[in-house]
Scaffold this motif. Structure first.
Motif, PDB file in Angstrom:
ATOM      1  N   GLY A 380     -48.797  30.315 -47.381  1.00 30.66           N
ATOM      2  CA  GLY A 380     -47.808  29.691 -46.502  1.00 30.66           C
ATOM      3  C   GLY A 380     -48.409  28.650 -45.578  1.00 30.66           C
ATOM      4  O   GLY A 380     -47.836  27.567 -45.391  1.00 30.66           O
ATOM      5  N   VAL A 381     -49.570  28.947 -44.989  1.00 32.42           N
ATOM      6  CA  VAL A 381     -50.183  28.004 -44.056  1.00 32.42           C
ATOM      7  C   VAL A 381     -50.680  26.760 -44.800  1.00 32.42           C
ATOM      8  O   VAL A 381     -50.545  25.636 -44.304  1.00 32.42           O
ATOM      9  N   ASN A 382     -51.239  26.931 -45.990  1.00 31.82           N
ATOM     10  CA  ASN A 382     -51.617  25.763 -46.793  1.00 31.82           C
ATOM     11  C   ASN A 382     -50.397  24.918 -47.135  1.00 31.82           C
ATOM     12  O   ASN A 382     -50.460  23.679 -47.118  1.00 31.82           O
ATOM     13  N   GLY A 383     -49.292  25.588 -47.471  1.00 34.68           N
ATOM     14  CA  GLY A 383     -48.067  24.845 -47.726  1.00 34.68           C
ATOM     15  C   GLY A 383     -47.598  24.087 -46.500  1.00 34.68           C
ATOM     16  O   GLY A 383     -47.118  22.946 -46.597  1.00 34.68           O
ATOM     17  N   ALA A 384     -47.733  24.699 -45.318  1.00 33.20           N
ATOM     18  CA  ALA A 384     -47.327  24.028 -44.086  1.00 33.20           C
ATOM     19  C   ALA A 384     -48.175  22.788 -43.837  1.00 33.20           C
ATOM     20  O   ALA A 384     -47.656  21.720 -43.464  1.00 33.20           O
TER      21      ALA A 384
END
Length: 639
Positions: A380-384
């Protein structure tokens, strides 16, 4: 390497000071204003070159480690240090900031927004760049706060002094222009939008400062690397919750997160083109970057407690932004009927301004960034972080394109650009095919078409919501995932509507011919409908019979079969009468309907954004391979 990073941060400040000094005689040229604008292009270009050199020398095998570090004692009594460094999280944002600022300076060299001195404009632009670059490079909490606040004053003046005044020389008058109307924000509107921007962000920053001080004083240091390595050790659970709440509120204002977003549409609508590009492409990223850099590693227990609430607000923002955009995108006559029960959920609709629509779309897109962060997972954080970069590239391109529409048509009102019963509208595919193609490209990239940059970040954020971090409610996050998926459908709907209306135009109601006497939006009958929104002659202007006597004729009357390049209305603001011969088929541009397609300086400013959007979509591993080691390291508390 460390000298490169220090030079990247300091050079814009030195350039801002130099911009305020008189130019040397040999560099002044014939126009001092152009000389200082050329200075802005030179300084921002040099910063971009240094940023690329820094990225070239970056050790990608150690992307999780801070590199190019500078650590100098500044205020020993408070243990405040001038600590700079970059890793795989901050490097892409640093390079994107340098790129967008250079493109804005290049664009302004050819299309300087009126309203003030070029010296002040360039100086403010460079101070803004210095503040944003420093935000992504500093590793001390107090310096982070100072850099975070440094951008407020330049953006305030860019909105209040240069906002809403883009030059429309050569623009083709719209129906509203012919009747004396204009959609450019008045001076009071610009100032109100600027004050709203600075008050919201200042109030949020005061709360954020309290949270930063709480973490620094309780943790025993303001060094961000040391605090991230401690991973919240020495901070009680309640202290972490309070700190994350305070820091999160300040960062959420800048992100912007619903319901703290209400300053954004007015600021974008009033800002000049380059101001909107930098506001959407750079300033919004400062808020989400702060959440990743500070809240997640320094107070992990507090972040874990508040993550579901952040996810809920993010999803509401996705739906709210999409519904608001849909309300603005639909034709005025169809808006209430097509939205049906959801009309009550959308904000009160002001004028359907295309800049305002893109601003609301940023609320939705940044909602995906916040949702990815709220999953507390590497996915999720990489996607953000990926969505941060994609949004900066795509939305920056869209605001450039809207500025070009304003320049050519004198309006960003979507109903006027779409045409219909009163005018043929922009109809870009027929009149400026390259400009129309770029607008369509930006729209499909923004809606997340696979193969373009907008797809990967939002998809990874949703993947993160499918399998959130341990201890988070999976049923709740699955609900958030479903609602975010609905937001993607709404996003596709309003963007395709915008492309259809602006690029293809709309037929007149009831047939291909627009009949004389068709009522305007305020009920005033029109004597005629111009065949195009293009340069009107005395026989093709839209007039109101209540305002113009039948025997009035403007001083610049031209034969009905000619099409002058530009025609100004009379001093009274009421153009002359229209001839029935002016009623023509709507949506079928003639030879004299042509408008300027993409110009050379526009191509130079927009091409890098198009290329990077395609490359990021086709080769996402280049960016994800850079951010993933740093994210893993950050979420693991430095282990």
């Amino acid at each position: 390497m460390q000298l490169l990073l220090a030079a990247i941060v300091v050079l814009p400040l030195l350039g801002a000071v130099a911009a305020l000094l008189p130019a040397p005689p040999g560099l002044r040229g014939r126009d001092p204003g152009q000389a200082v604008l050329r200075h802005g292009v030179t300084v921002t270009g040099l910063v971009l070159v240094l940023s690329v050199a820094l990225a070239t020398g970056f050790d990608y095998d150690r992307a999780e480690k801070m590199q190019a570090t500078t650590d100098i004692r500044w205020i020993p009594a408070l243990d405040i240090r001038v600590h700079l460094g970059i890793d795989g999280i901050s490097l892409p944002l640093l390079v994107m900031t340098a790129l967008l600022t250079f493109l804005c300076a290049l664009y302004s060299y050819f299309r300087m927004p009126p309203g003030g001195s070029p010296m002040a404009f360039v100086a403010l632009l460079l101070v803004l760049e210095a503040g944003t670059l420093a935000t992504f490079a500093v590793l001390d909490l107090i310096l982070f706060f100072l850099a975070f606040e440094m951008v407020l004053i330049p953006m305030y003046f860019l909105i209040a002094r240069w906002g809403g005044q883009e030059s429309t020389a050569g623009a083709t008058p719209t129906a509203a222009d012919a009747s004396g109307g204009s959609d450019a924000p008045a001076g009071s509107d610009r100032e109100r939008a600027a004050w709203r921007f600075i008050l919201y962000t200042l109030l949020g920053s005061v709360v954020m400062l309290l949270g930063l001080l709480l973490i620094g004083l309780k943790g025993g240091t303001f060094d961000m690397v040391a605090l991230a390595s401690d991973n919240g050790a020495g901070l009680s659970h309640s202290t972490q919750v309070i700190a994350v709440l305070a820091i999160g509120v300040g960062l959420a204002v800048k992100a912007p997160m619903w319901p703290l977003h209400s300053w954004l549409p007015d600021a974008h609508t009033a800002a000049p083109t380059v101001g909107s590009v930098l506001l959407a492409g750079v300033l919004l990223k400062m808020g989400t970057y702060g959440l990743v850099r500070i809240a997640l590693p320094m107070a992990p227990d507090g972040a874990h407690t508040l993550a579901p609430y952040l996810a809920a607000f993010a999803v509401v923002g996705i739906l709210y932004g999409s519904l608001a955009c849909l309300a603005l995108a639909l034709p005025t006559s169809d808006r209430g009927d097509r939205l049906g029960p959801t009309a009550a959920l959308t904000p009160a609709r002001p004028k359907a301004d295309l800049k305002r629509l893109i601003a609301y779309s940023s609320v939705g897109h940044m909602g995906f960034v916040l949702l990815g962060i709220a999953t507390l997972t590497p996915t999720g954080v990489n996607g953000a972080l990926f969505a941060n970069i994609a949004h900066g590239l795509i939305t920056g391109l869209l605001f450039f394109l809207v500025g070009a529409l304003k320049e050519r048509f004198g309006s960003t009102d979507l109903d006027q650009l779409a045409g219909g019963a009163r005018a043929s509208g922009a109809a870009l595919y027929g009149r400026a095919p390259r400009l129309g193609g770029l607008l369509a490209f930006g729209a499909v990239a923004s809606l997340g078409l696979p193969g373009l940059a907008g797809f990967w970040g939002e998809m990874l954020a949703m993947f993160g919501a499918y399998e959130p971090a341990d201890g988070l409610s999976r049923p709740a996050y699955l609900t958030f995932l479903a609602l975010a998926g609905l937001g993607t459908l709404l996003t596709a709907a309003y963007l395709l509507i915008v492309v259809r209306r602006v690029c293809m135009g709309e037929p007149a109601a009831g047939g291909a011919l627009a009949t004389a006497g068709a009522p305007a939006s305020d009920g005033t009958p029109l004597t005629a409908v111009p065949a195009t929104v293009g340069a009107p002659t005395a026989a093709s202007r839209t007039t109101r019979t209540a305002e113009t006597p039948p025997d009035t004729a403007p001083a610049d009357t031209a034969p009905a079969d000619t099409a002058p390049a530009a025609t100004a209305p009379s001093d009274t603001g009421s153009p002359g009468p229209a001839s029935p011969a002016a009623v023509a088929t709507v949506g079928s541009p003639r030879r004299d309907d042509a408008i300027a397609d993409v110009r050379g300086h526009e191509l130079a400013a927009w091409t890098p954004l198009v290329i990077l959007t395609v490359l990021a979509g086709l080769w996402p591993a280049a960016l994800l391979g850079l951010t993933d080691p740093a994210v893993q390291h950050l979420l693991g508390g430095g282990s």
